[in-house]
Motif scaffolding. Structure first.
Motif, PDB file in Angstrom:
ATOM      1  N   ALA B 139       0.718  -1.146   0.034  1.00 15.59           N
ATOM      2  CA  ALA B 139      -0.034  -0.046   0.103  1.00 15.59           C
ATOM      3  C   ALA B 139       0.928   1.141   0.072  1.00 15.59           C
ATOM      4  N   GLY B 140       0.677   2.148  -0.670  1.00 14.96           N
ATOM      5  CA  GLY B 140       1.183   3.450  -0.842  1.00 14.96           C
ATOM      6  C   GLY B 140       2.440   3.335  -1.941  1.00 14.96           C
ATOM      7  N   THR B 200       0.564   3.489 -15.591  1.00 12.96           N
ATOM      8  CA  THR B 200       0.710   3.200 -14.130  1.00 12.96           C
ATOM      9  C   THR B 200      -0.031   2.398 -13.422  1.00 12.96           C
ATOM     10  N   ALA B 201       0.438   1.636 -12.733  1.00 12.82           N
ATOM     11  CA  ALA B 201      -0.447   0.556 -11.943  1.00 12.82           C
ATOM     12  C   ALA B 201      -1.006   1.087 -10.967  1.00 12.82           C
ATOM     13  N   LYS B 202      -2.134   0.494 -10.400  1.00 17.74           N
ATOM     14  CA  LYS B 202      -2.909   1.120  -9.218  1.00 17.74           C
ATOM     15  C   LYS B 202      -2.060   0.528  -7.814  1.00 17.74           C
ATOM     16  N   GLU B 203      -2.078   1.445  -7.093  1.00 16.36           N
ATOM     17  CA  GLU B 203      -1.189   1.134  -5.856  1.00 16.36           C
ATOM     18  C   GLU B 203      -1.227  -0.301  -5.346  1.00 16.36           C
ATOM     19  N   TYR B 230      11.313   1.500 -15.895  1.00 16.51           N
ATOM     20  CA  TYR B 230      10.230   1.943 -15.215  1.00 16.51           C
ATOM     21  C   TYR B 230      10.608   2.606 -13.796  1.00 16.51           C
ATOM     22  N   VAL B 231       9.543   3.202 -13.321  1.00 16.89           N
ATOM     23  CA  VAL B 231       9.495   3.965 -12.092  1.00 16.89           C
ATOM     24  C   VAL B 231       8.851   3.120 -10.777  1.00 16.89           C
ATOM     25  N   ARG B 232       9.841   3.124  -9.892  1.00 17.83           N
ATOM     26  CA  ARG B 232       9.154   2.380  -8.708  1.00 17.83           C
ATOM     27  C   ARG B 232       9.019   3.543  -7.475  1.00 17.83           C
ATOM     28  N   GLU B 233       7.838   3.767  -7.271  1.00 12.52           N
ATOM     29  CA  GLU B 233       7.707   4.694  -6.053  1.00 12.52           C
ATOM     30  C   GLU B 233       6.727   4.399  -5.228  1.00 12.52           C
TER      31      GLU B 233
END
Lengths: 255, 233
Positions: B139-140, B200-203, B230-233
């Motif tokens: 989550a997040g 973008t994937a959902k959280e 890709y971005v991981r955040e």
């Protein structure tokens, strides 16, 4: 997880720099003398060995390339000695020491970089068919690029509160021209170097373009290492020829 | 804060290197061996032997094998570069041999690798966390695909052979969200660029990029690859 304030501070302190390598100027190894006596000589015989002589006891550290067949083995031998330390820069632990890849084939003279007296061993690009540049938070052996003494231990807090583990690098752009064999698939590469496991993992590649200034701009999405890790950009080909116009430039952010 | 800590990274797979399952040993006793055979996966530690047979009902898919492992007391795993729905009960699906432990992101584990020419399937999972047991809260966090590129010797260029799936770990669904025509080559790079509007994937969700073929995907050790920025955040 890091605090918001530390991340903001890191962002504010970030510095965008550029590394520029020409023919035969990728630095395979940097060595420093850590003893309290004097260096007599550092001599590289490209096809054979690297000999470090000082007035300490024992006087001589020899890395014979028939035994130490990779840069990783050479660095490990030097770092196990009492009075010398070494670091791989624009190369890999797996880089071979065979076939006269390392230069100069002569005595090596110290230079001062970032307040540190270092001996530099280079990679012969046309022998290795490769040229590379390491994007690192700092490129010193025992001192960082600001001349501060650093540690290599993860999570160690240095003199100015500097923690190696909290830093990372981000590649913004790669630009190069190289006389290669052709449009080699997987000829331009980015590796991520894990500072803990020393794993060297290829994470990105592109086809080479022969003898033409070529750019890869990552724009709003610069390729970033994980905290504590480094990134190495490498041109790898079957036939990289010496040419005065050969270069590799890496624009990166260290934060 | 998430944007400050975000990392843009790249993941690249080549012939037979996608990690179908990442397996970890979570018990205190010693591991004897982890072995991938043509029709079985054998996990042996000091407490005993578990043999997972792909032809057995319940373990005929990657998801079924993963659920079997996660039901064991001493072992855990995670589906990485693959889909839960992939059939493993027939043909050569995994690289065979003894699996050697390695450390990734501080975690000791074993990689069960996909046989790309046997499955005609080259996948890359874009996920915030490729560990099994490190336990970073999903989550997040989210991932965003900036671009992906490939050079693959597919059998026949065809529609809907380049895909992106979104994995929802709550609903346990793998939903295809993107489709494109495949390109067959051993030299020309094909790129799909989303940099102006990253997918973008959902959280908490993952994205899986796949290039596949109906009949063949030949090994080409020096040229085949699939790479995702890709971005991981």
């Amino acid at each position: 997880m890091a605090s918001l304030e530390s991340l903001q501070a890191r962002s504010l302190a970030a510095q965008t720099v550029s590394g520029y390598i020409v023919d035969d100027k990728s630095i395979a190894l940097e060595l420093v003398y850590t003893g309290s006596n004097a260096v007599t000589s550092v001599t590289l015989t490209s096809a054979t060995d690297l000999v470090l002589i000082s007035t300490d006891t024992p006087t001589t550290v020899t890395s014979t390339f028939a035994t130490d067949t990779t840069l990783g083995a050479v660095v490990d031998r030097i770092n196990a000695s009492a009075n010398w330390k070494a670091r791989i820069l624009d190369g890999f632990r797996s880089t071979t020491t065979a076939s006269s890849v390392l230069i100069p084939n002569s005595a090596v003279t110290a230079v001062t970089i970032g307040g540190e007296s270092v001996y530099q061993i280079f990679i012969d690009g046309s022998e290795a068919d490769s040229m590379a540049f390491r994007a690192s938070y700092d490129r010193g052996v025992l001192r960082d690029d600001f001349g501060r003494v650093k540690t290599q231990v993860a999570d160690r807090v240095g003199l100015n509160g500097w923690k190696q583990n909290a830093h990372r690098v981000k590649i913004n752009k790669i630009k190069y021209s190289a006389d290669v064999s052709g449009a080699t698939v997987n000829g331009l590469r980015i590796y991520e170097i894990d500072s803990v496991t020393l794993a060297e993992t290829e994470i990105w590649c592109a086809n080479l373009v022969d003898d033409t200034v070529t750019s890869h701009d990552f724009g709003d999405f610069p390729i970033a290492s994980r905290e504590g890790n480094e990134l190495v950009v490498a041109i790898v080909d079957s036939a990289l020829a010496d040419k005065s116009t050969n270069f590799l430039q890496v624009d990166y952010t260290r934060e | 804060m998430r944007s400050y800590a975000a990392q843009v990274t790249s993941l690249r797979v080549t012939d037979d290197t996608p990690v179908a399952l990442r397996i970890v040993h979570k018990a205190a006793n010693a591991v004897t061996s982890v072995t991938s055979n043509a029709g079985t996966l054998v996990l042996i530690d000091a407490d005993g032997t578990t043999t997972i047979t792909y032809a057995t009902a319940g373990t005929t898919t990657i998801g079924g094998v993963a659920d079997k492992i996660n039901g064991l007391n001493n072992w855990d795993c995670k589906v990485l570069d693959g889909l839960r729905s992939q059939i493993v009960s027939a043909g050569s699906k995994f690289i065979t041999g003894a699996l050697t432990a390695n450390v990734k992101n501080g975690e000791l584990g074993y990689d069960l690798l996909a046989d790309t020419s046997g499955t005609f399937f080259v996948p890359v999972r874009v996920t915030y966390d490729r560990s099994v047991g490190v336990g970073i809260p999903l989550a997040g966090h989210r991932v965003k695909i900036v671009n992906f590129s490939y050079v693959l010797d597919v059998g026949t260029a065809a529609a809907d052979k380049v895909r992106i799936y979104e994995w929802d770990p709550v609903l346990f669904t793998e939903t295809q969200i993107f489709s494109a025509v495949s390109i067959d080559s051993t030299s020309v790079v094909t790129t799909h660029d989303f940099s102006s509007a990253p997918i973008t994937a959902k959280e908490g969700n993952d994205l899986i990029v796949v290039v596949t073929d109906a009949a063949s995907l030949a090994d080409a050790a020096t040229t085949n690859y699939l790479q995702v920025v890709y971005v991981r955040e």
